[in-house]
Design a protein around this motif. Sequence first.
Motif, mmCIF file in Angstrom:
data_model
loop_
_atom_site.group_PDB
_atom_site.id
_atom_site.type_symbol
_atom_site.label_atom_id
_atom_site.label_comp_id
_atom_site.label_asym_id
_atom_site.label_seq_id
_atom_site.Cartn_x
_atom_site.Cartn_y
_atom_site.Cartn_z
ATOM 1 N N LYS A 1 0.842 -1.192 0.000
ATOM 2 C CA LYS A 1 0.000 0.000 0.000
ATOM 3 C C LYS A 1 0.876 1.240 0.000
ATOM 4 C CE LYS A 1 -3.880 2.153 2.364
ATOM 5 N NZ LYS A 1 -4.844 2.038 3.434
ATOM 6 N N GLY A 2 0.584 2.133 -0.940
ATOM 7 C CA GLY A 2 1.236 3.440 -0.962
ATOM 8 C C GLY A 2 2.407 3.545 -1.914
ATOM 9 N N TYR A 3 2.285 4.458 -2.852
ATOM 10 C CA TYR A 3 3.420 4.792 -3.722
ATOM 11 C C TYR A 3 4.322 5.774 -2.990
ATOM 12 C CZ TYR A 3 0.997 2.918 -7.864
ATOM 13 O OH TYR A 3 0.374 2.116 -8.783
ATOM 14 N N LYS A 4 5.626 5.570 -3.161
ATOM 15 C CA LYS A 4 6.618 6.470 -2.568
ATOM 16 C C LYS A 4 7.674 6.778 -3.613
ATOM 17 C CE LYS A 4 6.070 4.371 1.955
ATOM 18 N NZ LYS A 4 6.612 3.395 2.879
ATOM 19 N N PHE A 5 8.173 8.007 -3.558
ATOM 20 C CA PHE A 5 9.283 8.411 -4.419
ATOM 21 C C PHE A 5 10.109 9.445 -3.680
ATOM 22 C CE2 PHE A 5 5.866 11.377 -5.335
ATOM 23 C CZ PHE A 5 6.503 12.609 -5.455
ATOM 24 N N ASP A 6 11.333 9.616 -4.125
ATOM 25 C CA ASP A 6 12.214 10.615 -3.532
ATOM 26 C C ASP A 6 11.764 11.979 -4.034
ATOM 27 O OD1 ASP A 6 14.232 12.333 -2.735
ATOM 28 O OD2 ASP A 6 15.862 11.149 -3.606
ATOM 29 N N VAL A 7 11.212 12.798 -3.157
ATOM 30 C CA VAL A 7 10.670 14.096 -3.556
ATOM 31 C C VAL A 7 11.748 15.003 -4.158
ATOM 32 C CG1 VAL A 7 10.889 15.343 -1.370
ATOM 33 C CG2 VAL A 7 8.951 15.800 -2.883
ATOM 34 N N GLU A 8 13.006 14.738 -3.848
ATOM 35 C CA GLU A 8 14.101 15.527 -4.435
ATOM 36 C C GLU A 8 14.207 15.315 -5.943
ATOM 37 O OE1 GLU A 8 15.878 17.820 -2.763
ATOM 38 O OE2 GLU A 8 14.790 17.357 -0.915
ATOM 39 N N THR A 9 13.616 14.229 -6.449
ATOM 40 C CA THR A 9 13.653 13.950 -7.895
ATOM 41 C C THR A 9 12.487 14.590 -8.643
ATOM 42 O OG1 THR A 9 12.367 11.893 -7.722
ATOM 43 C CG2 THR A 9 14.777 11.727 -7.447
ATOM 44 N N TRP A 10 11.539 15.163 -7.928
ATOM 45 C CA TRP A 10 10.346 15.772 -8.528
ATOM 46 C C TRP A 10 10.699 17.128 -9.118
ATOM 47 C CZ3 TRP A 10 6.632 18.953 -5.200
ATOM 48 C CH2 TRP A 10 5.513 19.342 -5.921
ATOM 49 N N ASP A 11 10.217 17.393 -10.314
ATOM 50 C CA ASP A 11 10.511 18.663 -10.994
ATOM 51 C C ASP A 11 9.547 19.789 -10.617
ATOM 52 O OD1 ASP A 11 8.175 18.099 -12.392
ATOM 53 O OD2 ASP A 11 9.165 17.830 -14.324
ATOM 54 N N PHE A 12 8.689 19.563 -9.645
ATOM 55 C CA PHE A 12 7.726 20.529 -9.117
ATOM 56 C C PHE A 12 6.582 20.849 -10.072
ATOM 57 C CE2 PHE A 12 11.552 21.222 -6.634
ATOM 58 C CZ PHE A 12 11.050 21.126 -5.349
ATOM 59 N N SER A 13 6.372 20.019 -11.089
ATOM 60 C CA SER A 13 5.229 20.192 -11.985
ATOM 61 C C SER A 13 3.944 19.803 -11.262
ATOM 62 C CB SER A 13 5.378 19.304 -13.217
ATOM 63 O OG SER A 13 6.475 19.708 -13.995
ATOM 64 N N ASP A 14 2.847 20.390 -11.706
ATOM 65 C CA ASP A 14 1.542 20.047 -11.138
ATOM 66 C C ASP A 14 1.098 18.654 -11.581
ATOM 67 O OD1 ASP A 14 1.095 22.623 -9.843
ATOM 68 O OD2 ASP A 14 0.843 23.425 -11.863
ATOM 69 N N PHE A 15 1.310 18.329 -12.863
ATOM 70 C CA PHE A 15 1.134 16.972 -13.391
ATOM 71 C C PHE A 15 2.526 16.376 -13.507
ATOM 72 C CE2 PHE A 15 -2.721 18.674 -15.562
ATOM 73 C CZ PHE A 15 -3.620 17.656 -15.322
ATOM 74 N N VAL B 1 -6.780 9.449 -6.172
ATOM 75 C CA VAL B 1 -6.520 8.695 -4.948
ATOM 76 C C VAL B 1 -5.187 9.156 -4.392
ATOM 77 C CG1 VAL B 1 -6.138 6.402 -3.967
ATOM 78 C CG2 VAL B 1 -7.766 6.696 -5.851
ATOM 79 N N ASN B 2 -5.154 9.460 -3.096
ATOM 80 C CA ASN B 2 -3.898 9.828 -2.449
ATOM 81 C C ASN B 2 -2.896 8.709 -2.706
ATOM 82 O OD1 ASN B 2 -1.785 10.151 -0.414
ATOM 83 N ND2 ASN B 2 -3.141 11.682 0.496
ATOM 84 N N ILE B 3 -1.680 9.074 -3.121
ATOM 85 C CA ILE B 3 -0.704 8.030 -3.463
ATOM 86 C C ILE B 3 -0.381 7.144 -2.266
ATOM 87 C CG2 ILE B 3 0.266 9.336 -5.393
ATOM 88 C CD1 ILE B 3 2.783 9.808 -3.642
ATOM 89 N N LYS B 4 -0.591 7.639 -1.055
ATOM 90 C CA LYS B 4 -0.346 6.830 0.145
ATOM 91 C C LYS B 4 -1.379 5.717 0.307
ATOM 92 C CE LYS B 4 1.914 10.509 2.706
ATOM 93 N NZ LYS B 4 1.884 11.376 3.889
ATOM 94 N N ASP B 5 -2.519 5.855 -0.394
ATOM 95 C CA ASP B 5 -3.613 4.892 -0.249
ATOM 96 C C ASP B 5 -3.732 3.918 -1.422
ATOM 97 O OD1 ASP B 5 -4.353 6.071 2.181
ATOM 98 O OD2 ASP B 5 -5.629 7.537 1.152
ATOM 99 N N VAL B 6 -2.935 4.101 -2.457
ATOM 100 C CA VAL B 6 -3.019 3.233 -3.628
ATOM 101 C C VAL B 6 -2.459 1.862 -3.278
ATOM 102 C CG1 VAL B 6 -2.190 2.855 -5.981
ATOM 103 C CG2 VAL B 6 -2.849 5.148 -5.254
ATOM 104 N N GLU B 7 -3.174 0.825 -3.686
ATOM 105 C CA GLU B 7 -2.666 -0.530 -3.500
ATOM 106 C C GLU B 7 -2.037 -0.979 -4.808
ATOM 107 O OE1 GLU B 7 -5.492 -3.159 -1.740
ATOM 108 O OE2 GLU B 7 -5.922 -1.751 -0.119
ATOM 109 N N ALA B 8 -0.844 -1.536 -4.720
ATOM 110 C CA ALA B 8 -0.093 -1.926 -5.907
ATOM 111 C C ALA B 8 0.562 -3.285 -5.688
ATOM 112 C CB ALA B 8 0.973 -0.879 -6.220
#
Length: 176
Positions: free
Chosen positions: A120-134, A164-171
């Motif tokens: 449960k929950g997608y996680k990524f290193d926020v430092e890799t995010w380019d700050f785009s809305d999509f 769906v909040n990425i913390k709640d996604v089941e994968a």
Amino acid sequence: MDLGKKMFFCMFSGQESKEIILKSNFNDDFFDVKLGIVDYDHPIKTNVKFGNRFYDVLFFDDGVNIVVSKRLFTLLKTNEITGWKTYPLNIKNVHENYYGFQIVGRCGKLMEPKNEGFYKGYKFDVETWDFSDFFSPKDTSLVFVNQKLKELFVENEITNIHLVNIKDVEAYTDGL
């Protein structure tokens, strides 16, 4: 930056009643189209495969690519939403204006458990995010949106999407 202090949402099909599904006629890889790796200056021709109701977001039968209504296109432009671009689209016998939609915002790879199975929950290193809305995590066709964009969608009653909040996604992971 701490990911726990930011809220992100995964955008899925709303699977609305009688939604129109478009025939995918791409000569390019479906994922390259969605992720904006290919550009089109000429309209992509398509037709309605099934369904009869128009919504703000429509999907192709490839299960990957989407189109957006003129209303949603205008809303995104007016609010200076980032991380996307469009290509021209011609839907046979349809007079409503829709645009092919591509996600150009990015973040790094998803962090998955090492053991095979559901989690449960997608996680990524926020430092890799380019700050785009999509944005889309590396090596996926997932569409993530930030809190600002979620609020804009809710406030304007954008149709045929489910957030769906990425913390709640089941994968599922194969543990590789």
